[in-house]
Scaffold this active site. Structure first.
Site, mmCIF file in Angstrom:
data_model
loop_
_atom_site.group_PDB
_atom_site.id
_atom_site.type_symbol
_atom_site.label_atom_id
_atom_site.label_comp_id
_atom_site.label_asym_id
_atom_site.label_seq_id
_atom_site.Cartn_x
_atom_site.Cartn_y
_atom_site.Cartn_z
ATOM 1 C CD GLN A 169 -2.736 -0.945 2.643
ATOM 2 O OE1 GLN A 169 -2.273 -0.331 3.608
ATOM 3 N NE2 GLN A 169 -3.880 -1.609 2.714
ATOM 4 C CB THR A 184 -9.542 -4.774 4.160
ATOM 5 O OG1 THR A 184 -9.004 -3.499 3.772
ATOM 6 C CG2 THR A 184 -9.260 -5.744 3.047
ATOM 7 C CG ASN A 185 -14.240 -0.394 4.213
ATOM 8 O OD1 ASN A 185 -15.254 -0.142 3.594
ATOM 9 N ND2 ASN A 185 -14.256 -0.839 5.463
ATOM 10 C CB THR A 186 -7.731 0.005 2.557
ATOM 11 O OG1 THR A 186 -8.035 0.975 3.577
ATOM 12 C CG2 THR A 186 -6.544 0.495 1.744
ATOM 13 C CB CYS A 204 -11.580 1.981 8.309
ATOM 14 S SG CYS A 204 -10.166 1.003 8.864
#
Length: 232
Positions: A52, A83-85, A196
């Protein structure tokens, strides 16, 4: 009952919440000794966080695509990316498998629109708040998405990576999030998305003057409904 594949470890804290919620929701629906049929693949978050930070999203897609194939081989009928990310690479993960990946932003947007809310504040990592992969997906459902200003975005992101992913809950950080949510309300937001998967361990409806949409719970609710509906 179909088998839910949990692609987790980002962080393990939120993945544990996914597992808990899946089992509690199945028991609530079916009663007795029922629990969720699920398989979990948990990656090393240090590997993912490094990719990331360095912007190596394609490599992250390969890593998580391989993990998704392992879930499919283990008997999963559908996948939740916990996970959102990392929904930044949801399309790459979906392309790696034949079973469906239930997109977290879609499940969230359906809950927001069902509540009659159109203008929402979004809290999450800097990636989630600033990049289009998540905001754009929400907006495709007709939502007007607000994000905090640069200083608040940096503070929200710091709390996630310095505290929440390690299971650390701070009263000072809760107050900070309450202040950011209050600024959303002042800007005309009608609700706030906890975008999140760890944030809902820190913030609840009691902390917000606006309706709160906890993405982990909404994601799991959608998966359990899918698993049980398709089994009938």
């Amino acid at each position: 009952m179909r088998t839910i594949g949990l692609l987790g470890g980002m962080s393990w804290v939120s993945s544990a919440e996914y597992y808990r919620l899946a089992n509690e929701l199945v028991r609530r629906e079916l009663g007795g000794f029922h629990s969720a049929r699920c398989v979990l693949y948990s990656v090393d978050f240090a590997d993912v966080e490094r990719l990331q930070a360095e912007g190596r999203w394609a490599e992250a897609g390969t890593l998580l695509g391989d993990a998704a194939r392992s879930l499919e081989a283990a008997g999963a009928d559908l996948i939740l990316l916990c996970t959102n990310t990392m929904h930044e690479i949801a399309d790459r993960i979906q392309a790696a498998v034949r079973i469906p990946l239930l997109h977290l932003a879609d499940a969230t947007a359906r809950a927001v629109t069902a509540a009659g809310v159109r203008r929402v504040g979004l809290l999450g990592t800097a990636y989630t708040m600033e990049r289009d992969y998540y905001r754009g997906r929400l907006e495709s459902h007709g939502l007007d998405v607000l994000v905090p200003d640069a200083a608040d975005r940096a503070a929200v992101h710091r709390v996630i990576y310095d505290e929440l992913v390690k299971g650390e809950i701070s009263g000072a950080s809760r107050r900070l999030y309450r202040e950011v949510i209050a600024r959303f309300a002042d800007a005309g937001a009608e609700g706030v998305i906890l975008g999140c998967t760890e944030i809902e361990l820190l913030v609840t409806q009691d902390d917000s003057p606006l309706p709160v949409f906890p993405t982990t719970r909404l994601h799991v609710e959608a998966a359990v409904a899918d698993a049980l509906e398709r089994a009938t």
